[in-house]
Design a protein around this motif. Structure first.
Motif, PDB file in Angstrom:
ATOM      1  N   SER A  47       1.119   2.696   4.191  1.00 40.78           N
ATOM      2  CA  SER A  47       0.663   1.926   5.355  1.00 40.78           C
ATOM      3  C   SER A  47       0.291   0.478   5.044  1.00 40.78           C
ATOM      4  O   SER A  47       0.654  -0.424   5.758  1.00 40.78           O
ATOM      5  CB  SER A  47      -0.483   2.637   6.053  1.00 40.78           C
ATOM      6  N   LYS A  48      -0.430   0.237   3.959  1.00 45.29           N
ATOM      7  CA  LYS A  48      -0.791  -1.143   3.596  1.00 45.29           C
ATOM      8  C   LYS A  48      -0.510  -1.371   2.110  1.00 45.29           C
ATOM      9  O   LYS A  48      -0.515  -0.438   1.327  1.00 45.29           O
ATOM     10  CB  LYS A  48      -2.279  -1.396   3.858  1.00 45.29           C
ATOM     11  N   GLU A  49      -0.303  -2.625   1.773  1.00 50.87           N
ATOM     12  CA  GLU A  49      -0.019  -2.988   0.385  1.00 50.87           C
ATOM     13  C   GLU A  49      -1.088  -2.455  -0.560  1.00 50.87           C
ATOM     14  O   GLU A  49      -0.796  -1.922  -1.612  1.00 50.87           O
ATOM     15  CB  GLU A  49       0.070  -4.517   0.260  1.00 50.87           C
ATOM     16  N   ARG A  50      -2.337  -2.580  -0.168  1.00 53.99           N
ATOM     17  CA  ARG A  50      -3.434  -2.154  -1.038  1.00 53.99           C
ATOM     18  C   ARG A  50      -3.476  -0.629  -1.236  1.00 53.99           C
ATOM     19  O   ARG A  50      -4.056  -0.127  -2.181  1.00 53.99           O
ATOM     20  CB  ARG A  50      -4.773  -2.647  -0.493  1.00 53.99           C
ATOM     21  N   ASP A  51      -2.851   0.100  -0.300  1.00 50.78           N
ATOM     22  CA  ASP A  51      -2.821   1.561  -0.408  1.00 50.78           C
ATOM     23  C   ASP A  51      -2.266   2.042  -1.747  1.00 50.78           C
ATOM     24  O   ASP A  51      -2.708   3.042  -2.296  1.00 50.78           O
ATOM     25  CB  ASP A  51      -1.959   2.151   0.709  1.00 50.78           C
ATOM     26  N   GLN A  98      -4.792   2.339  -4.293  1.00 50.74           N
ATOM     27  CA  GLN A  98      -5.992   3.094  -3.906  1.00 50.74           C
ATOM     28  C   GLN A  98      -6.233   4.338  -4.772  1.00 50.74           C
ATOM     29  O   GLN A  98      -7.322   4.520  -5.302  1.00 50.74           O
ATOM     30  CB  GLN A  98      -5.879   3.522  -2.436  1.00 50.74           C
ATOM     31  N   SER A 154       8.941   0.696   0.494  1.00 52.26           N
ATOM     32  CA  SER A 154       8.379   1.410   1.618  1.00 52.26           C
ATOM     33  C   SER A 154       8.471   0.598   2.896  1.00 52.26           C
ATOM     34  O   SER A 154       8.285  -0.617   2.888  1.00 52.26           O
ATOM     35  CB  SER A 154       6.918   1.728   1.304  1.00 52.26           C
ATOM     36  N   SER A 155       8.790   1.274   3.987  1.00 52.89           N
ATOM     37  CA  SER A 155       8.740   0.645   5.305  1.00 52.89           C
ATOM     38  C   SER A 155       8.460   1.704   6.354  1.00 52.89           C
ATOM     39  O   SER A 155       8.705   2.898   6.124  1.00 52.89           O
ATOM     40  CB  SER A 155      10.056  -0.060   5.617  1.00 52.89           C
ATOM     41  N   LYS A 156       7.965   1.272   7.488  1.00 54.23           N
ATOM     42  CA  LYS A 156       7.653   2.186   8.586  1.00 54.23           C
ATOM     43  C   LYS A 156       8.919   2.851   9.099  1.00 54.23           C
ATOM     44  O   LYS A 156       8.911   3.993   9.538  1.00 54.23           O
ATOM     45  CB  LYS A 156       6.967   1.397   9.723  1.00 54.23           C
ATOM     46  N   THR A 164       6.234   7.987   7.095  1.00 49.92           N
ATOM     47  CA  THR A 164       5.567   6.823   7.702  1.00 49.92           C
ATOM     48  C   THR A 164       5.597   5.566   6.832  1.00 49.92           C
ATOM     49  O   THR A 164       5.297   4.481   7.308  1.00 49.92           O
ATOM     50  CB  THR A 164       4.090   7.147   7.947  1.00 49.92           C
ATOM     51  N   THR A 185       9.449   6.085   2.391  1.00 46.07           N
ATOM     52  CA  THR A 185       9.125   5.600   1.044  1.00 46.07           C
ATOM     53  C   THR A 185      10.203   6.043   0.061  1.00 46.07           C
ATOM     54  O   THR A 185      10.681   7.175   0.119  1.00 46.07           O
ATOM     55  CB  THR A 185       7.746   6.150   0.610  1.00 46.07           C
TER      56      THR A 185
END
Ligand code: ATP
Ligand code: MG
Length: 130
Positions: A84-88, A91, A113-115, A81, A119
């Motif tokens: 999902s977000k840059e901040r991930d 995390q 990474s891209s949808k 996938t 990754t």
């Protein structure tokens, strides 16, 4: 684990249990890499594959190992996938810890990474400790 070859056996089992196809390209027996650097690479591989299993929903994980007298490179790709977000990326502690350990041995970590394409982690370390 300290030894990269042994780590590839463990990650193969991990991916098999998660029903993710495993592809290994290159020689996991390192010929030029100092033990400290190999140790960091093994830990990095373990964390990368653990992330694929935990987060990616991928069906394929490919590991590419490239070595020269000068440097050792490992690519870990999944078709999942994507982050999902840059901040991930900031995390958890896994990727951050991996980056810090790699930088400690003058190496680097890049995350793409891209949808659409999942990754890809690029890990690169010089074989000589400065
Ligand atoms: P920890 O590693 O500390 O147990 P974590 O795995 O959540 O926790 P990181 O390894 O730093 O933390 O990863 C940060 C985040 O990036 C994850 O929570 C996840 O959302 C995302 N991520 C990491 N690797 C992948 C991947 N291969 N596919 C999709 N998302 C990923
Ligand atoms: Mg993690």
């Amino acid at each position: 684990g300290a030894n990269l070859q042994e780590e590839t056996i463990r990650v193969r089992q991990l991916l098999e249990a998660a029903q993710i196809e495993f592809e290994l390209e290159g020689d996991a027996e390192l010929h030029h890499t100092p033990p400290l650097v190999e140790n960091v690479l093994s830990m990095s591989l373990k964390e990368a594959v653990t992330n694929v299993v935990k987060h990616s929903k991928a069906t394929i994980c490919r590991i590419i190992i490239q070595q020269s007298p000068k440097e050792t490179k490992i690519t870990v790709e999944d078709n999942g996938t994507g982050v999902s977000k840059e901040r991930d990326v900031t995390q958890g502690h896994g990727l951050q810890g991996m980056k810090e350990r790699l930088e400690f041995v003058n190496g680097s970590l890049e995350v793409y990474s891209s949808k659409e394409n999942g990754t890809t982690l690029h890990i690169e370390v010089p074989n000589v400790i400065q």
